[in-house]
Design a protein around this motif. Structure first.
Motif, PDB file in Angstrom:
ATOM      1  N   SER A   4       0.846  -1.188   0.000  1.00 35.50           N
ATOM      2  CA  SER A   4       0.000   0.000   0.000  1.00 35.50           C
ATOM      3  C   SER A   4       0.887   1.245   0.000  1.00 35.50           C
ATOM      4  CB  SER A   4      -0.911  -0.005   1.226  1.00 35.50           C
ATOM      5  OG  SER A   4      -0.180   0.323   2.390  1.00 35.50           O
ATOM      6  N   LYS A   5       0.290   2.366  -0.296  1.00 36.26           N
ATOM      7  CA  LYS A   5       1.026   3.634  -0.324  1.00 36.26           C
ATOM      8  C   LYS A   5       1.538   3.992   1.065  1.00 36.26           C
ATOM      9  CE  LYS A   5       0.820   4.960  -4.604  1.00 36.26           C
ATOM     10  NZ  LYS A   5       2.028   5.079  -5.395  1.00 36.26           N
ATOM     11  N   LEU A   6       0.730   3.700   2.090  1.00 36.89           N
ATOM     12  CA  LEU A   6       1.157   4.015   3.451  1.00 36.89           C
ATOM     13  C   LEU A   6       2.368   3.170   3.845  1.00 36.89           C
ATOM     14  CD1 LEU A   6       0.868   5.494   6.117  1.00 36.89           C
ATOM     15  CD2 LEU A   6      -0.837   3.782   6.799  1.00 36.89           C
ATOM     16  N   GLU A   7       2.336   1.886   3.505  1.00 34.73           N
ATOM     17  CA  GLU A   7       3.482   1.023   3.801  1.00 34.73           C
ATOM     18  C   GLU A   7       4.728   1.548   3.100  1.00 34.73           C
ATOM     19  OE1 GLU A   7       1.807  -2.641   2.418  1.00 34.73           O
ATOM     20  OE2 GLU A   7       1.177  -3.254   4.430  1.00 34.73           O
ATOM     21  N   GLU A   8       4.555   1.992   1.878  1.00 35.92           N
ATOM     22  CA  GLU A   8       5.669   2.539   1.104  1.00 35.92           C
ATOM     23  C   GLU A   8       6.246   3.781   1.792  1.00 35.92           C
ATOM     24  OE1 GLU A   8       5.880   4.075  -3.376  1.00 35.92           O
ATOM     25  OE2 GLU A   8       4.672   2.240  -3.172  1.00 35.92           O
ATOM     26  N   LYS A   9       5.362   4.639   2.297  1.00 34.98           N
ATOM     27  CA  LYS A   9       5.816   5.860   2.978  1.00 34.98           C
ATOM     28  C   LYS A   9       6.570   5.520   4.259  1.00 34.98           C
ATOM     29  CE  LYS A   9       2.190   8.919   1.237  1.00 34.98           C
ATOM     30  NZ  LYS A   9       1.025   9.731   1.579  1.00 34.98           N
ATOM     31  N   VAL A  10       6.062   4.536   5.022  1.00 34.95           N
ATOM     32  CA  VAL A  10       6.734   4.141   6.260  1.00 34.95           C
ATOM     33  C   VAL A  10       8.092   3.513   5.934  1.00 34.95           C
ATOM     34  CG1 VAL A  10       6.620   2.621   8.278  1.00 34.95           C
ATOM     35  CG2 VAL A  10       4.605   3.938   7.597  1.00 34.95           C
ATOM     36  N   ALA A  11       8.144   2.687   4.892  1.00 35.23           N
ATOM     37  CA  ALA A  11       9.420   2.082   4.486  1.00 35.23           C
ATOM     38  C   ALA A  11      10.427   3.157   4.114  1.00 35.23           C
ATOM     39  CB  ALA A  11       9.195   1.123   3.325  1.00 35.23           C
ATOM     40  N   ASP A  12       9.984   4.161   3.371  1.00 31.06           N
ATOM     41  CA  ASP A  12      10.873   5.265   2.991  1.00 31.06           C
ATOM     42  C   ASP A  12      11.353   6.022   4.229  1.00 31.06           C
ATOM     43  OD1 ASP A  12      10.626   4.663   0.309  1.00 31.06           O
ATOM     44  OD2 ASP A  12       9.119   6.224  -0.092  1.00 31.06           O
ATOM     45  N   LEU A  13      10.456   6.274   5.165  1.00 27.43           N
ATOM     46  CA  LEU A  13      10.814   6.989   6.389  1.00 27.43           C
ATOM     47  C   LEU A  13      11.861   6.203   7.177  1.00 27.43           C
ATOM     48  CD1 LEU A  13      10.344   9.236   8.510  1.00 27.43           C
ATOM     49  CD2 LEU A  13       8.555   7.773   9.471  1.00 27.43           C
ATOM     50  N   LEU A  14      11.609   4.892   7.351  1.00 27.94           N
ATOM     51  CA  LEU A  14      12.559   4.059   8.090  1.00 27.94           C
ATOM     52  C   LEU A  14      13.926   4.041   7.403  1.00 27.94           C
ATOM     53  CD1 LEU A  14      10.226   1.047   9.031  1.00 27.94           C
ATOM     54  CD2 LEU A  14      11.037   2.879  10.555  1.00 27.94           C
ATOM     55  N   SER A  15      13.908   3.886   6.101  1.00 22.91           N
ATOM     56  CA  SER A  15      15.169   3.868   5.340  1.00 22.91           C
ATOM     57  C   SER A  15      15.909   5.198   5.469  1.00 22.91           C
ATOM     58  CB  SER A  15      14.895   3.565   3.869  1.00 22.91           C
ATOM     59  OG  SER A  15      14.408   2.258   3.735  1.00 22.91           O
TER      60      SER A  15
END
Length: 115
Positions: A1-12
């Motif tokens: 999902s887009k939210l998962e993608e945003k969280v992954a980017d934030l963590l990275s």
């Protein structure tokens, strides 16, 4: 999902290491089962015309989680296939899972008279 993608980017971006959807955990949701018939001997009869995958899973769960119950299936047509795409019949499915079954037109008299 887009939210998962945003969280992954934030963590990275923050340099936080993580695993994504790397673990599976099983769980059981509590339900109640009401058998169609309970005979004086304690045998439970579950009757089915059409037997969909959801009901097959339910029967397996009831039997697995309640091994002291003697649940038996009574089908309108035990040689119907479990789906249009399958060659497996209700009868074969029961045999595979060790479940006693019969046709409603020929319920074994022994089932009805067992003590």
């Amino acid at each position: 999902s887009k939210l998962e993608e945003k969280v992954a980017d934030l963590l990275s971006n923050l340099g936080v290491s993580y695993e994504y959807e790397s673990t599976k955990v099983s769980y059981v949701i509590q339900h109640n089962y009401t058998p169609d018939f309970i005979l004086p001997s304690g045998i439970w009869l579950e009757t089915k015309g059409y037997w969909d995958s959801k009901d097959r899973k339910k029967v397996l769960a009831v039997i697995k989680q309640n091994p002291d119950i003697d649940l038996r299936m009574v089908f309108q047509a035990p040689y119907n296939t479990i789906s249009k795409k399958s060659k497996t019949t209700y009868a074969q499915w029961c045999e595979k899972h060790g479940i006693k079954y019969c046709s409603y037109a020929s319920i074994p008299i022994e089932w009805l008279t067992e003590q």
